[in-house]
Design a protein around this motif. Sequence first.
Motif, PDB file in Angstrom:
ATOM      1  N   GLN A 127       0.620  -1.299  -0.064  1.00 39.24           N
ATOM      2  CA  GLN A 127       0.098  -0.160  -0.108  1.00 39.24           C
ATOM      3  C   GLN A 127       0.804   1.235  -0.064  1.00 39.24           C
ATOM      4  N   GLY A 128       2.064   1.211   0.246  1.00 39.87           N
ATOM      5  CA  GLY A 128       2.955   2.416   0.109  1.00 39.87           C
ATOM      6  C   GLY A 128       3.207   2.811   1.428  1.00 39.87           C
ATOM      7  N   ASP A 129       3.597   4.070   1.776  1.00 40.58           N
ATOM      8  CA  ASP A 129       3.968   4.793   3.182  1.00 40.58           C
ATOM      9  C   ASP A 129       2.963   4.911   4.248  1.00 40.58           C
ATOM     10  N   GLU A 130       1.506   4.910   3.500  1.00 39.21           N
ATOM     11  CA  GLU A 130       0.546   5.416   4.474  1.00 39.21           C
ATOM     12  C   GLU A 130      -0.368   4.187   4.824  1.00 39.21           C
ATOM     13  N   LYS A 131       0.030   3.138   4.122  1.00 40.10           N
ATOM     14  CA  LYS A 131      -0.319   1.953   4.746  1.00 40.10           C
ATOM     15  C   LYS A 131      -0.270   1.627   6.275  1.00 40.10           C
ATOM     16  N   LYS A 132      -1.432   0.981   6.759  1.00 40.02           N
ATOM     17  CA  LYS A 132      -1.282   0.933   8.396  1.00 40.02           C
ATOM     18  C   LYS A 132      -0.462  -0.691   8.262  1.00 40.02           C
ATOM     19  N   SER A 133       0.112  -1.005   9.446  1.00 39.74           N
ATOM     20  CA  SER A 133       0.793  -2.327   9.418  1.00 39.74           C
ATOM     21  C   SER A 133      -0.332  -3.268   9.993  1.00 39.74           C
ATOM     22  N   MET A 134       0.052  -4.327   9.667  1.00 38.64           N
ATOM     23  CA  MET A 134      -1.026  -5.364   9.914  1.00 38.64           C
ATOM     24  C   MET A 134      -1.193  -5.467  11.257  1.00 38.64           C
ATOM     25  N   TYR A 135      -0.040  -5.203  12.119  1.00 36.57           N
ATOM     26  CA  TYR A 135      -0.544  -5.210  13.711  1.00 36.57           C
ATOM     27  C   TYR A 135      -1.374  -4.363  14.015  1.00 36.57           C
ATOM     28  N   ASP A 136      -1.251  -2.800  13.288  1.00 35.28           N
ATOM     29  CA  ASP A 136      -2.177  -2.075  13.631  1.00 35.28           C
ATOM     30  C   ASP A 136      -3.480  -2.247  13.130  1.00 35.28           C
ATOM     31  N   LEU A 137      -3.562  -2.829  12.020  1.00 28.31           N
ATOM     32  CA  LEU A 137      -5.105  -3.183  11.616  1.00 28.31           C
ATOM     33  C   LEU A 137      -5.686  -4.084  12.577  1.00 28.31           C
ATOM     34  N   VAL A 138      -5.154  -5.132  13.027  1.00 27.26           N
ATOM     35  CA  VAL A 138      -5.521  -6.153  13.734  1.00 27.26           C
ATOM     36  C   VAL A 138      -5.975  -5.493  15.025  1.00 27.26           C
ATOM     37  N   ASN A 139      -5.018  -4.946  15.577  1.00 30.15           N
ATOM     38  CA  ASN A 139      -4.944  -4.386  17.093  1.00 30.15           C
ATOM     39  C   ASN A 139      -6.407  -3.512  17.235  1.00 30.15           C
ATOM     40  N   GLY A 140      -6.598  -2.630  16.097  1.00 36.02           N
ATOM     41  CA  GLY A 140      -7.556  -1.787  16.072  1.00 36.02           C
ATOM     42  C   GLY A 140      -7.604  -0.703  17.308  1.00 36.02           C
ATOM     43  N   SER A 141      -8.673  -0.075  17.086  1.00 32.62           N
ATOM     44  CA  SER A 141      -8.704   1.119  18.289  1.00 32.62           C
ATOM     45  C   SER A 141      -9.062   0.632  19.563  1.00 32.62           C
ATOM     46  N   LYS A 142      -9.253  -0.510  19.619  1.00 28.48           N
ATOM     47  CA  LYS A 142      -9.804  -1.165  21.129  1.00 28.48           C
ATOM     48  C   LYS A 142      -8.710  -1.923  21.814  1.00 28.48           C
ATOM     49  N   GLU A 143      -7.429  -1.896  20.973  1.00 27.06           N
ATOM     50  CA  GLU A 143      -6.395  -2.749  21.231  1.00 27.06           C
ATOM     51  C   GLU A 143      -6.621  -4.231  21.623  1.00 27.06           C
ATOM     52  N   ASN A 144      -7.040  -4.870  20.633  1.00 25.34           N
ATOM     53  CA  ASN A 144      -7.467  -6.217  20.508  1.00 25.34           C
ATOM     54  C   ASN A 144      -6.274  -7.183  20.808  1.00 25.34           C
ATOM     55  N   VAL A 145      -4.893  -6.724  19.934  1.00 19.73           N
ATOM     56  CA  VAL A 145      -3.740  -7.676  20.364  1.00 19.73           C
ATOM     57  C   VAL A 145      -3.234  -7.387  21.562  1.00 19.73           C
ATOM     58  N   VAL A 146      -3.299  -6.462  22.010  1.00 19.78           N
ATOM     59  CA  VAL A 146      -2.747  -5.864  23.426  1.00 19.78           C
ATOM     60  C   VAL A 146      -3.450  -6.801  24.601  1.00 19.78           C
TER      61      VAL A 146
END
Length: 183
Positions: free
Chosen positions: A107-126
Amino acid sequence: MSRKATITQKEIVNAAFKITKREGFEQITSRKLAAAAGCSTQPIFRIYDSMDALKKDVYDKAAAYYEDYYNDCSKNHEVPFVDLGLAYIGFAQKFPYLFKLLFVSEQGDEKKSMYDLVNGSKENVVKEIKRASDDGISNAQQLFMKMWIYIHGAGCMAVTGDYDLDEATSVSMLESAYKAFSL
């Protein structure tokens, strides 16, 4: 006096998102997009200088769509990372073109990392890493990495049609992977 614009950027993005969801972003042409949006190609080129700018907006809409999808999934499994994995694999099965756009394509420089996508705003991964830590796992972040490689592989297999396991089997496999990677 110029004519008032009758098509909005939001309508163009929504039309492009629908095409992407059904066929993939690569299938969008100005004519196909105009037909889907119910306009000529002129408003599209007035609003967007390039397909890359449109792709960025569609990408952002797909990222929000994934977050909503994950938030709507049930989360009732005791073993950490199972619900995260089921949602990811399920998204790949139901929306393969959106999955490819978000998690497989560049996606280029403005792409969110896979981690950021999965973590989401609710910090799912955390939250899942904390659950694993609370479960007695000494290096829960390393365990997450192992699980994520496994989960992402299953998601990619789902996109290609090579993953056709039912939910119960998927749960069993994810739980087994968690136990094996915990050693």
